[in-house]
Design a protein around this motif. Structure first.
Motif, PDB file in Angstrom:
ATOM      1  N   ASP A  22      -0.342   4.595 -22.955  1.00  0.00           N
ATOM      2  CA  ASP A  22      -1.249   3.802 -23.780  1.00  0.00           C
ATOM      3  C   ASP A  22      -1.376   2.350 -23.323  1.00  0.00           C
ATOM      4  OD1 ASP A  22      -1.756   5.987 -25.455  1.00  0.00           O
ATOM      5  OD2 ASP A  22       0.014   5.554 -26.677  1.00  0.00           O
ATOM      6  N   ASP A  23      -0.568   1.941 -22.360  1.00  0.00           N
ATOM      7  CA  ASP A  23      -0.618   0.567 -21.866  1.00  0.00           C
ATOM      8  C   ASP A  23      -1.720   0.405 -20.817  1.00  0.00           C
ATOM      9  OD1 ASP A  23       1.534   0.113 -23.480  1.00  0.00           O
ATOM     10  OD2 ASP A  23       2.999  -0.083 -21.862  1.00  0.00           O
ATOM     11  N   THR A  24      -2.204  -0.818 -20.695  1.00  0.00           N
ATOM     12  CA  THR A  24      -3.166  -1.151 -19.639  1.00  0.00           C
ATOM     13  C   THR A  24      -2.406  -1.619 -18.411  1.00  0.00           C
ATOM     14  OG1 THR A  24      -4.859  -1.793 -21.238  1.00  0.00           O
ATOM     15  CG2 THR A  24      -5.103  -2.646 -18.996  1.00  0.00           C
ATOM     16  N   ILE A  25      -2.758  -1.091 -17.250  1.00  0.00           N
ATOM     17  CA  ILE A  25      -2.080  -1.451 -16.006  1.00  0.00           C
ATOM     18  C   ILE A  25      -3.001  -2.335 -15.177  1.00  0.00           C
ATOM     19  CG2 ILE A  25      -0.992  -0.600 -13.899  1.00  0.00           C
ATOM     20  CD1 ILE A  25      -0.476   2.048 -15.376  1.00  0.00           C
ATOM     21  N   LEU A  26      -2.495  -3.518 -14.830  1.00  0.00           N
ATOM     22  CA  LEU A  26      -3.256  -4.467 -14.017  1.00  0.00           C
ATOM     23  C   LEU A  26      -2.498  -4.767 -12.735  1.00  0.00           C
ATOM     24  CD1 LEU A  26      -5.685  -6.519 -13.816  1.00  0.00           C
ATOM     25  CD2 LEU A  26      -4.091  -8.223 -14.754  1.00  0.00           C
ATOM     26  N   VAL A  27      -3.092  -4.468 -11.599  1.00  0.00           N
ATOM     27  CA  VAL A  27      -2.508  -4.804 -10.303  1.00  0.00           C
ATOM     28  C   VAL A  27      -3.169  -6.081  -9.799  1.00  0.00           C
ATOM     29  CG1 VAL A  27      -2.218  -4.091  -7.898  1.00  0.00           C
ATOM     30  CG2 VAL A  27      -1.927  -2.417  -9.744  1.00  0.00           C
ATOM     31  N   ILE A  28      -2.354  -7.088  -9.521  1.00  0.00           N
ATOM     32  CA  ILE A  28      -2.876  -8.337  -8.973  1.00  0.00           C
ATOM     33  C   ILE A  28      -2.679  -8.284  -7.470  1.00  0.00           C
ATOM     34  CG2 ILE A  28      -2.822 -10.850  -9.050  1.00  0.00           C
ATOM     35  CD1 ILE A  28      -1.003  -8.904 -11.738  1.00  0.00           C
ATOM     36  N   ASP A  29      -3.740  -7.994  -6.758  1.00  0.00           N
ATOM     37  CA  ASP A  29      -3.686  -7.904  -5.293  1.00  0.00           C
ATOM     38  C   ASP A  29      -3.635  -9.323  -4.730  1.00  0.00           C
ATOM     39  OD1 ASP A  29      -3.855  -7.174  -2.633  1.00  0.00           O
ATOM     40  OD2 ASP A  29      -6.037  -7.038  -2.694  1.00  0.00           O
ATOM     41  N   ASP A  30      -2.458  -9.722  -4.268  1.00  0.00           N
ATOM     42  CA  ASP A  30      -2.206 -11.106  -3.865  1.00  0.00           C
ATOM     43  C   ASP A  30      -2.592 -11.356  -2.409  1.00  0.00           C
ATOM     44  OD1 ASP A  30      -1.362 -13.724  -3.911  1.00  0.00           O
ATOM     45  OD2 ASP A  30       0.788 -13.241  -3.803  1.00  0.00           O
ATOM     46  N   GLY A  31      -3.880 -11.160  -2.115  1.00  0.00           N
ATOM     47  CA  GLY A  31      -4.371 -11.412  -0.761  1.00  0.00           C
ATOM     48  C   GLY A  31      -3.827 -10.462   0.279  1.00  0.00           C
ATOM     49  N   SER A  32      -3.632  -9.205  -0.096  1.00  0.00           N
ATOM     50  CA  SER A  32      -3.061  -8.231   0.843  1.00  0.00           C
ATOM     51  C   SER A  32      -3.964  -7.982   2.040  1.00  0.00           C
ATOM     52  CB  SER A  32      -2.808  -6.899   0.122  1.00  0.00           C
ATOM     53  OG  SER A  32      -1.883  -7.047  -0.926  1.00  0.00           O
ATOM     54  N   HIS A  33      -3.320  -7.628   3.171  1.00  0.00           N
ATOM     55  CA  HIS A  33      -4.056  -7.310   4.394  1.00  0.00           C
ATOM     56  C   HIS A  33      -4.147  -5.806   4.609  1.00  0.00           C
ATOM     57  CE1 HIS A  33      -3.730 -11.537   5.136  1.00  0.00           C
ATOM     58  NE2 HIS A  33      -2.419 -11.487   5.321  1.00  0.00           N
ATOM     59  N   GLN A  48      -5.746   5.026  -8.424  1.00  0.00           N
ATOM     60  CA  GLN A  48      -4.967   5.522  -9.561  1.00  0.00           C
ATOM     61  C   GLN A  48      -5.521   5.015 -10.886  1.00  0.00           C
ATOM     62  OE1 GLN A  48      -2.674   7.846  -9.107  1.00  0.00           O
ATOM     63  NE2 GLN A  48      -3.191   7.708  -6.925  1.00  0.00           N
ATOM     64  N   ASP A  49      -6.732   4.481 -10.849  1.00  0.00           N
ATOM     65  CA  ASP A  49      -7.427   3.985 -12.047  1.00  0.00           C
ATOM     66  C   ASP A  49      -6.740   2.777 -12.690  1.00  0.00           C
ATOM     67  OD1 ASP A  49      -9.500   5.865 -11.902  1.00  0.00           O
ATOM     68  OD2 ASP A  49      -8.285   7.368 -12.927  1.00  0.00           O
ATOM     69  N   ALA A 103       0.815  -1.216   0.000  1.00  0.00           N
ATOM     70  CA  ALA A 103       0.000   0.000   0.000  1.00  0.00           C
ATOM     71  C   ALA A 103       0.849   1.266   0.000  1.00  0.00           C
ATOM     72  CB  ALA A 103      -0.936  -0.002   1.209  1.00  0.00           C
ATOM     73  N   ARG A 104       2.050   1.198   0.561  1.00  0.00           N
ATOM     74  CA  ARG A 104       2.906   2.390   0.650  1.00  0.00           C
ATOM     75  C   ARG A 104       3.470   2.797  -0.702  1.00  0.00           C
ATOM     76  NH1 ARG A 104       7.499   1.525   4.873  1.00  0.00           N
ATOM     77  NH2 ARG A 104       8.054   3.546   3.993  1.00  0.00           N
ATOM     78  N   THR A 105       3.595   1.873  -1.626  1.00  0.00           N
ATOM     79  CA  THR A 105       4.318   2.164  -2.863  1.00  0.00           C
ATOM     80  C   THR A 105       3.515   1.966  -4.145  1.00  0.00           C
ATOM     81  OG1 THR A 105       5.169  -0.100  -2.880  1.00  0.00           O
ATOM     82  CG2 THR A 105       6.541   1.590  -1.827  1.00  0.00           C
ATOM     83  N   VAL A 106       2.460   1.150  -4.101  1.00  0.00           N
ATOM     84  CA  VAL A 106       1.814   0.745  -5.348  1.00  0.00           C
ATOM     85  C   VAL A 106       1.217   1.926  -6.117  1.00  0.00           C
ATOM     86  CG1 VAL A 106      -0.454   0.229  -4.314  1.00  0.00           C
ATOM     87  CG2 VAL A 106       0.301  -0.995  -6.383  1.00  0.00           C
ATOM     88  N   ALA A 107       0.682   2.912  -5.426  1.00  0.00           N
ATOM     89  CA  ALA A 107       0.102   4.068  -6.111  1.00  0.00           C
ATOM     90  C   ALA A 107       1.171   4.820  -6.888  1.00  0.00           C
ATOM     91  CB  ALA A 107      -0.588   4.994  -5.110  1.00  0.00           C
ATOM     92  N   ASP A 108       2.340   5.028  -6.277  1.00  0.00           N
ATOM     93  CA  ASP A 108       3.435   5.712  -6.964  1.00  0.00           C
ATOM     94  C   ASP A 108       3.902   4.917  -8.174  1.00  0.00           C
ATOM     95  OD1 ASP A 108       3.398   7.823  -5.181  1.00  0.00           O
ATOM     96  OD2 ASP A 108       4.934   6.935  -3.869  1.00  0.00           O
TER      97      ASP A 108
END
Length: 231
Positions: free
Chosen positions: A29-40, A50-51, A13-18
């Motif tokens: 133009d790229d699609t960004i996909l974040v795979i939330d790996d069961g974060s707490h 950040q969309d 959570a501290r870094t992913v937005a940046d």
């Protein structure tokens, strides 16, 4: 080339937005996909703010399984390339361009840091041994085979969506062996990497001490398993 930038994240959570903001700055133009790996923590919320597109995994499954989710997503959505970027800020998004361009002549492109051999002790020995062994297996010189900053084309996406290794070092070492056994070309390009911007490294003193043995075991498993997968 329609590109998916996949960011596996566990309690980042501290870094992913940046990271998402910086990737978008370099690759609008790229699609960004974040795979939330069961974060707490608030990893998913920070990424969504950040969309970025977010896939929620119900519990922690590890980087390998998280990336297989990304490859499945890419295959079903018809992407031409997948670029893996760490959520801790180590991977400089400026290097994505070189990785994607490398896919013109290879199916899997590894981003190698210039200081890949700056480690000491068992970890350095393991990296040297792995690099030499993998270089012989894939037929091209490699120096940073444990780098997670890498790109895959449509052929590699299809292979990895079907079967992507999840064991220790499997997502890096074994995935390269798999690609080679399947007749896919592997290449390496130089990229810049930075100190992680948050969280904790996955290995401590104990992990450094056992790194060499585990790396050797991972290579043996990769060779035996990937020989079957590549057939």
């Amino acid at each position: 080339m329609r590109t998916l930038v996949a960011i596996p994240a566990f309690n980042e959570a501290r870094t992913v937005a940046d990271v998402v903001r910086e990737v978008r700055e370099y690759r609008p133009d790229d699609t960004i996909l974040v795979i939330d790996d069961g974060s707490h923590d608030a990893t998913a919320q920070q990424a969504a703010a950040q969309d970025a597109r977010v896939v929620h995994l119900p519990f922690n499954v590890g980087v390998g399984a998280a990336m297989r989710t990304a490859f499945l997503y890419a295959q079903r959505k018809g992407f031409d390339a997948v670029v893996q970027v760490d959520a801790d800020g180590q991977h400089d998004p400026a290097g994505i361009k070189a990785l994607v361009e490398g896919l013109r002549s290879a199916s899997v492109v590894v981003g190698a840091r210039g200081d890949s051999l700056s480690a000491r002790g068992p970890r350095r020995w393991a990296m040297v041994i792995l690099a030499r062994a993998l270089s012989r297996i894939v037929g091209v010189p490699l120096t940073d085979v444990t780098s997670g900053f890498r790109a895959a084309d449509r052929q590699a996406i299809a292979l990895y969506a079907r079967d992507y290794p999840t064991e220790y070092l499997g997502d890096t070492v074994e995935s390269l062996v798999m690609a080679s056994r399947a007749g896919l070309r592997v290449a390496q390009v130089d990229v810049e990497m930075r100190p992680r911007q948050g969280g904790k490294a996955s290995q401590g003193p104990f992990m450094s001490a056992v790194y060499l043995a585990r790396a050797a075991l991972a290579l043996v498993v990769a060779l035996s398993r990937s020989r079957r997968v590549g057939r």
